[in-house]
Each structure stands twice: as C-alpha cells, then as structure tokens.
Write an enzyme that holds these catalytic residues in place. Structure first.
Site, PDB file in Angstrom:
ATOM      1  N   ASP A   1      -3.762  43.847  20.602  1.00  0.00           N
ATOM      2  CA  ASP A   1      -2.932  43.207  19.577  1.00  0.00           C
ATOM      3  C   ASP A   1      -3.684  43.125  18.247  1.00  0.00           C
ATOM      4  O   ASP A   1      -4.553  42.279  18.065  1.00  0.00           O
ATOM      5  CB  ASP A   1      -2.534  41.803  20.049  1.00  0.00           C
ATOM      6  CG  ASP A   1      -1.723  41.043  19.012  1.00  0.00           C
ATOM      7  OD1 ASP A   1      -1.338  41.647  17.981  1.00  0.00           O
ATOM      8  OD2 ASP A   1      -1.497  39.834  19.215  1.00  0.00           O
TER       9      ASP A   1
ATOM     10  N   GLU B   1     -33.262  43.779   5.577  1.00  0.00           N
ATOM     11  CA  GLU B   1     -34.211  42.751   6.016  1.00  0.00           C
ATOM     12  C   GLU B   1     -33.452  41.431   6.160  1.00  0.00           C
ATOM     13  O   GLU B   1     -33.498  40.570   5.276  1.00  0.00           O
ATOM     14  CB  GLU B   1     -35.349  42.591   5.006  1.00  0.00           C
ATOM     15  CG  GLU B   1     -36.175  43.866   4.799  1.00  0.00           C
ATOM     16  CD  GLU B   1     -37.216  43.703   3.701  1.00  0.00           C
ATOM     17  OE1 GLU B   1     -37.270  42.624   3.053  1.00  0.00           O
ATOM     18  OE2 GLU B   1     -37.981  44.662   3.475  1.00  0.00           O
TER      19      GLU B   1
ATOM     20  N   GLU C   1     -32.515  37.769   6.854  1.00  0.00           N
ATOM     21  CA  GLU C   1     -33.143  36.471   7.070  1.00  0.00           C
ATOM     22  C   GLU C   1     -32.133  35.545   7.735  1.00  0.00           C
ATOM     23  O   GLU C   1     -30.924  35.773   7.658  1.00  0.00           O
ATOM     24  CB  GLU C   1     -33.611  35.874   5.731  1.00  0.00           C
ATOM     25  CG  GLU C   1     -34.662  36.737   5.039  1.00  0.00           C
ATOM     26  CD  GLU C   1     -34.956  36.309   3.609  1.00  0.00           C
ATOM     27  OE1 GLU C   1     -35.868  36.866   3.000  1.00  0.00           O
ATOM     28  OE2 GLU C   1     -34.235  35.415   3.089  1.00  0.00           O
TER      29      GLU C   1
ATOM     30  N   GLU D   1     -40.112  32.638   7.290  1.00  0.00           N
ATOM     31  CA  GLU D   1     -39.788  32.854   5.884  1.00  0.00           C
ATOM     32  C   GLU D   1     -40.135  31.613   5.055  1.00  0.00           C
ATOM     33  O   GLU D   1     -40.698  30.648   5.550  1.00  0.00           O
ATOM     34  CB  GLU D   1     -38.319  33.248   5.717  1.00  0.00           C
ATOM     35  CG  GLU D   1     -38.105  34.732   5.400  1.00  0.00           C
ATOM     36  CD  GLU D   1     -38.750  35.171   4.089  1.00  0.00           C
ATOM     37  OE1 GLU D   1     -39.017  34.321   3.208  1.00  0.00           O
ATOM     38  OE2 GLU D   1     -39.002  36.379   3.949  1.00  0.00           O
TER      39      GLU D   1
ATOM     40  N   GLU E   1     -37.463  35.839   9.467  1.00  0.00           N
ATOM     41  CA  GLU E   1     -37.093  37.209   9.125  1.00  0.00           C
ATOM     42  C   GLU E   1     -37.628  38.151  10.189  1.00  0.00           C
ATOM     43  O   GLU E   1     -38.767  38.007  10.645  1.00  0.00           O
ATOM     44  CB  GLU E   1     -37.649  37.619   7.758  1.00  0.00           C
ATOM     45  CG  GLU E   1     -37.332  39.059   7.370  1.00  0.00           C
ATOM     46  CD  GLU E   1     -37.803  39.412   5.961  1.00  0.00           C
ATOM     47  OE1 GLU E   1     -37.580  38.584   5.057  1.00  0.00           O
ATOM     48  OE2 GLU E   1     -38.399  40.487   5.775  1.00  0.00           O
TER      49      GLU E   1
ATOM     50  N   HIS F   1     -32.549  41.629   1.704  1.00  0.00           N
ATOM     51  CA  HIS F   1     -33.002  42.735   0.876  1.00  0.00           C
ATOM     52  C   HIS F   1     -32.735  44.033   1.625  1.00  0.00           C
ATOM     53  O   HIS F   1     -33.033  44.161   2.814  1.00  0.00           O
ATOM     54  CB  HIS F   1     -34.501  42.599   0.579  1.00  0.00           C
ATOM     55  CG  HIS F   1     -34.858  41.292  -0.061  1.00  0.00           C
ATOM     56  ND1 HIS F   1     -36.099  40.712   0.051  1.00  0.00           N
ATOM     57  CD2 HIS F   1     -34.121  40.433  -0.812  1.00  0.00           C
ATOM     58  CE1 HIS F   1     -36.126  39.563  -0.603  1.00  0.00           C
ATOM     59  NE2 HIS F   1     -34.934  39.379  -1.137  1.00  0.00           N
TER      60      HIS F   1
ATOM     61  N   ARG G   1     -40.659  41.514  -8.066  1.00  0.00           N
ATOM     62  CA  ARG G   1     -39.666  40.972  -7.144  1.00  0.00           C
ATOM     63  C   ARG G   1     -38.649  40.055  -7.833  1.00  0.00           C
ATOM     64  O   ARG G   1     -37.739  39.551  -7.180  1.00  0.00           O
ATOM     65  CB  ARG G   1     -40.367  40.213  -6.011  1.00  0.00           C
ATOM     66  CG  ARG G   1     -41.165  41.123  -5.105  1.00  0.00           C
ATOM     67  CD  ARG G   1     -42.007  40.367  -4.105  1.00  0.00           C
ATOM     68  NE  ARG G   1     -42.833  41.282  -3.315  1.00  0.00           N
ATOM     69  CZ  ARG G   1     -42.497  41.782  -2.137  1.00  0.00           C
ATOM     70  NH1 ARG G   1     -41.357  41.450  -1.594  1.00  0.00           N
ATOM     71  NH2 ARG G   1     -43.298  42.597  -1.499  1.00  0.00           N
TER      72      ARG G   1
ATOM     73  N   GLU H   1     -34.815  49.187  -3.382  1.00  0.00           N
ATOM     74  CA  GLU H   1     -34.559  47.929  -2.676  1.00  0.00           C
ATOM     75  C   GLU H   1     -33.587  47.080  -3.490  1.00  0.00           C
ATOM     76  O   GLU H   1     -33.885  46.695  -4.621  1.00  0.00           O
ATOM     77  CB  GLU H   1     -35.862  47.156  -2.458  1.00  0.00           C
ATOM     78  CG  GLU H   1     -35.664  45.818  -1.772  1.00  0.00           C
ATOM     79  CD  GLU H   1     -36.920  44.957  -1.766  1.00  0.00           C
ATOM     80  OE1 GLU H   1     -36.860  43.853  -1.188  1.00  0.00           O
ATOM     81  OE2 GLU H   1     -37.931  45.367  -2.368  1.00  0.00           O
TER      82      GLU H   1
ATOM     83  N   ARG I   1     -31.960  43.559  -3.936  1.00  0.00           N
ATOM     84  CA  ARG I   1     -32.415  42.235  -3.537  1.00  0.00           C
ATOM     85  C   ARG I   1     -31.318  41.179  -3.573  1.00  0.00           C
ATOM     86  O   ARG I   1     -31.529  40.047  -3.139  1.00  0.00           O
ATOM     87  CB  ARG I   1     -33.589  41.803  -4.426  1.00  0.00           C
ATOM     88  CG  ARG I   1     -34.796  42.712  -4.253  1.00  0.00           C
ATOM     89  CD  ARG I   1     -35.984  42.282  -5.095  1.00  0.00           C
ATOM     90  NE  ARG I   1     -36.515  40.966  -4.757  1.00  0.00           N
ATOM     91  CZ  ARG I   1     -37.321  40.715  -3.729  1.00  0.00           C
ATOM     92  NH1 ARG I   1     -37.677  41.696  -2.907  1.00  0.00           N
ATOM     93  NH2 ARG I   1     -37.775  39.502  -3.507  1.00  0.00           N
TER      94      ARG I   1
END
Length: 470
Positions: A51, A130, A132, A212, A220, A269, A339, A358, A360
């Site tokens: 369904d 990654e 968390e 973390e 993480e 990330h 970062r 990457e 973030r």
C-alpha cells in the site's frame, strides 16, 4: 550477487525470514518480512505488492498499489533479529506501467549515477559522509494544546556534575571539550566500537570512531568512501546499526542536528569526487591541487547551495545548527584546510586519489539518496557550464569584520528559505530526469505542510520564559 546467489546465501545461513527494506520519501527505512518459503528467483522479477498510500509523500489512496522489487546485490544478514533473517534493500515500481517510481529515493540515486555516465564527464561519483550523532540515556518529549516540552539526559552531560549518583565520579566532558579525551571522560568507547564491528558485519568499511566536540555523548564514526548508490545504502545501515546497538546498551541515539542547547550541533561533512576509468578527475595544478574540473564543480555547489540546503539540511532543527555568528559552516566560500569555510579541500594527502571536496553544511537528518544526488547534480552543472567559484577564502571567517562578512553569501537561514530557494532554483536537478518536477513540488509541499507550518503554530518553552509577563 544474483538472485540464485541470494537463495544459496539463505540456505547456507539457515535463514527463516526475509526482511524487505525500502526508503520512504522523507528518509526513514520501512520494512515488512516474509517467510523463506516465499523466497524465489521470481521475487526479483515480479516483486511484492504493498500500500503506497501509507508511505509519507507517496501515493493517494485512490492509486495506492505499488510494487517493491528486491535488489539481490544488497543481501545481508540482519545483525539484530533473534531469528536468522536475510535483509534485502528494494526498489519501487508502478504496477501498471512497470516503470521505476519517480518518488523512490533509491531510484533518484540510480538516475543520478546514470546521468553522470551519460555526460561523459566521469563514470563514478565517490561519496564519503561523516555522520555525527548523540547517544543519550533518556529522552522524553510531548506536545499538546496545553503543553510542550522535551527533556534529555546523559550520564556524560556536564550539567550532571552536581547530581547525586552514589557516587558521582565526575569525568564529564565540558561544553565544546569532547574532542577527544581518553576514558574515563570518554565513557562511550566500547559502545562505539561495537557499532563499528556490527557495521563491518554488513560490509561497511570503517576508518575511525571517536567522541565528538559536544558534551553528553556526541559521537562520530567515519566510513570509507563508496559510490553514490552504495553509500546511500550504507548510510541507512549506519543509522539502523547505531540506533539498535544503542538500544542494546539501554541507551538511545539520535541524528537530530541540534538536540543540545548551547553546545555543538551534529553535522555530516560529506566528501565527494568524480572518477573515470579508475582515475581521479579532481587532482590538478589549480588552487589546493585541484583540477579545473574540480574548481568548476565547486562553482556549481556554491551557486546552488541554498537550494541544496532543502535536501542536505531538510529539517527545521537543521537551522538551529546553521546559525550566523557561531561555529557553523553557513558562509558559502571555499578554502584548503580552512574548516570555517562551507566547502573545504582537504590537504591530508598529496596523492591524486585523495583529492576531493568536502561539503561541511550537510547534516545527518537528510535522506542520503536525495542529498548525495542533489550535490552531484549541482557540481555537474558547474562543470557543464564552467562556473567560476571565485577566489578562495583562506582567512578565519569567524574573525572577519562585519563589512567583510557582508560580502560572503550564506546558506539558507531556515527550512522555509531553503524550500523557497529550491522552488526558484531547481532546473539543474531536472537534467536527465534525475529529479522530476513532481518530486520537487511534492518535497516542497510536504515539508511546508508537515514541518514548517506546524512549527510556526506552536509556542516554545523559551517563548514562555521571554513573554509570559508581557
């Protein structure tokens, strides 16, 4: 693995139940089970009916019949069931047209991979998220016309240093100091290790695990990268395993982006790169060791980032993490090593195979199939249209003056803003019929009706502390 191999696997493991798993539109695994006697090679051709009107964001009740067909390559033994159970991840099909269902997130991921190949740019998009998460000891919440509250607790919570624990031994990570002391301050080494070992049982390669930044059990676990569809599948196994191992320990795990006030939120990330014929395409002689193609990919991500937020940060709670003025990756800039930029070029290795981008700003409340596909489509749009990402930002963004910050665009400030950005900017997602207009429209409507508007209507506990005596 072919259907006959699945049957042999079931026989070798003395399987008694087959668990049929599939992804709903919003991003939660659904399942039902059938006895092994129903397992045959025909199942992988004919599928099973169910369904579709009972699945969030899918069919209306007057057109509810859908078919689920297992993918034999996804066969895994479920690590949590008491009875030996074989798990199969499935694709969704329309019973009348026999076509893949446009709102099946796994179908969208498959189309994204096919579109990449059709462009000739590359043949594989590798994704390395990654995720968390928090591991709590207690969570309670309730909402009614006469009340609204949440209460969470953790034996690691810094707020419990004064609690009578008969005895209280201290060793609780202070706010923003959970990255990453050894035990006994880190009390969750063993539970994270168990999570890793169970993940390996289902074929997930683990690179590392650690506490973390936040207090109260933020964690993480990093998976080794894989192709887009396979990593989307693995992310679902990841969440399933984290939650079920936590339950084994009489704890509870959540991927909410911001469950704890006044401490770091939970991100995901996400590393991404494109390869062709076994060779990486993002390594070159441009900024940060990137190729021209890699720089154009960055340009596409930056151009479409606010629309991407609708998929990479799809909850109202996501924007409790993405707040200006705090350590959140809201500034739409790129950099190597830095970062504080929302896009980073990691510099851990000089190997061309390690060259990647990457992102973030994503968080793990997302539907990986949709989020990873949208990221790829934005980057490919940058490559196809040679979008210049502008100059890198190598300064500490958090140290910039207000005048300097004003020149840097930012991510969406709320889910409503992200949905509006998606409404205004989604042509890049429609290429190759990867995302259909129907998918875009239903995503926006569902999120507004079920998440944004209900949140607008409800007073919060903090509003009582601010305004009750007005």
């Amino acid at each position: 693995m072919k259907p006959k191999d699945v049957l042999e696997m079931a026989k070798e493991n003395q399987v008694r139940m087959i668990d049929i798993k599939f992804m709903d539109f919003v991003g939660i695994w659904q399942h039902f089970s059938i006895p092994t006697s129903e397992l045959s090679e025909d199942l992988f051709e004919d599928g099973l009916g169910f369904d579709g009107s009972s699945i969030r964001g899918w069919q209306p009740i007057h057109a509810s019949d859908m078919i689920v067909i297992p993918d034999p390559t996804t066969a895994r033994m479920d690590p949590f069931t008491e009875v030996p159970t074989l798990s199969l991840i499935c694709n969704i099909f329309d019973p009348l047209t026999k076509e893949p269902y446009s709102r099946d997130p796994r179908n969208i991921a498959m189309k994204a991979e096919a579109y990449l190949k059709s462009t000739g740019i590359g043949d594989t998009a590798y994704i390395g998220p990654e995720p968390e998460f928090f591991i709590f000891d207690d969570i309670r919440f309730s909402q009614g016309s006469d009340h609204g509250f949440y209460y969470l607790d953790s034996n690691e919570g810094i707020w419990n240093t004064g609690r009578d624990e008969q005895p209280n031994l201290g060793y609780k990570p202070r706010h923003k100091e959970g990255y990453f002391p050894v035990s006994p301050t880190d009390s969750q080494q063993d539970i994270r290790t168990e999570m890793c070992l169970v993940m390996e049982q289902v074929g997930i390669e683990i690179e590392c695990q650690h506490h973390e930044v936040a207090t109260a059990g933020q964690a993480e676990i990093d998976m080794r990268f894989d192709s887009l569809l396979k990593m989307s599948d693995k992310l679902m196994w990841f969440k399933y395993i984290v939650k079920n191992v936590a339950r084994r320990w009489n704890k509870t795990a959540t991927f909410m982006p911001k469950p704890v006030f006044d401490d770091n939120g939970t991100g995901m990330h996400t590393h991404i790169s494109i390869w062709k014929d076994g060779e990486p395409l993002f390594a070159g002689d441009k900024y940060g060791g990137m190729s021209e193609m890699g720089m154009h990919f960055i340009g596409g991500i930056l151009k479409h980032a606010r629309a991407l937020n609708a998929f990479t940060n799809p909850s109202t709670n996501s924007y409790k993490r993405l707040v200006p003025g705090f350590e959140a990756p809201i500034n739409l800039a790129y950099s190597s090593r830095n970062r504080s930029a929302s896009l980073r070029i990691p510099m851990y290795s000089s190997s061309p195979k390690a060259k990647r981008i990457e992102l973030r700003f994503p968080d793990p409340s997302c539907n990986g199939y949709l989020a990873f596909s949208a990221m790829l489509m934005a980057g490919l749009d940058g490559i196809e249209n040679k979008i210049d990402p502008g100059e890198p930002l190598d300064k500490n963004i958090y140290g910039l003056s207000p005048e300097e910050l004003a020149e840097i665009p930012s991510a969406s400030g709320s889910l409503e803003e992200a949905l509006q950005a998606l409404r205004d900017d989604h042509e890049f997602l429609l290429k190759g019929d990867v995302f259909t207009q129907d998918v875009i429209d239903v995503w926006i409507d569902y999120k507004m009706e079920n998440e944004v508007n209900p949140g607008r209507l409800r007073p919060t506990p903090h509003e009582f502390s601010l305004y009750y005596d007005c």
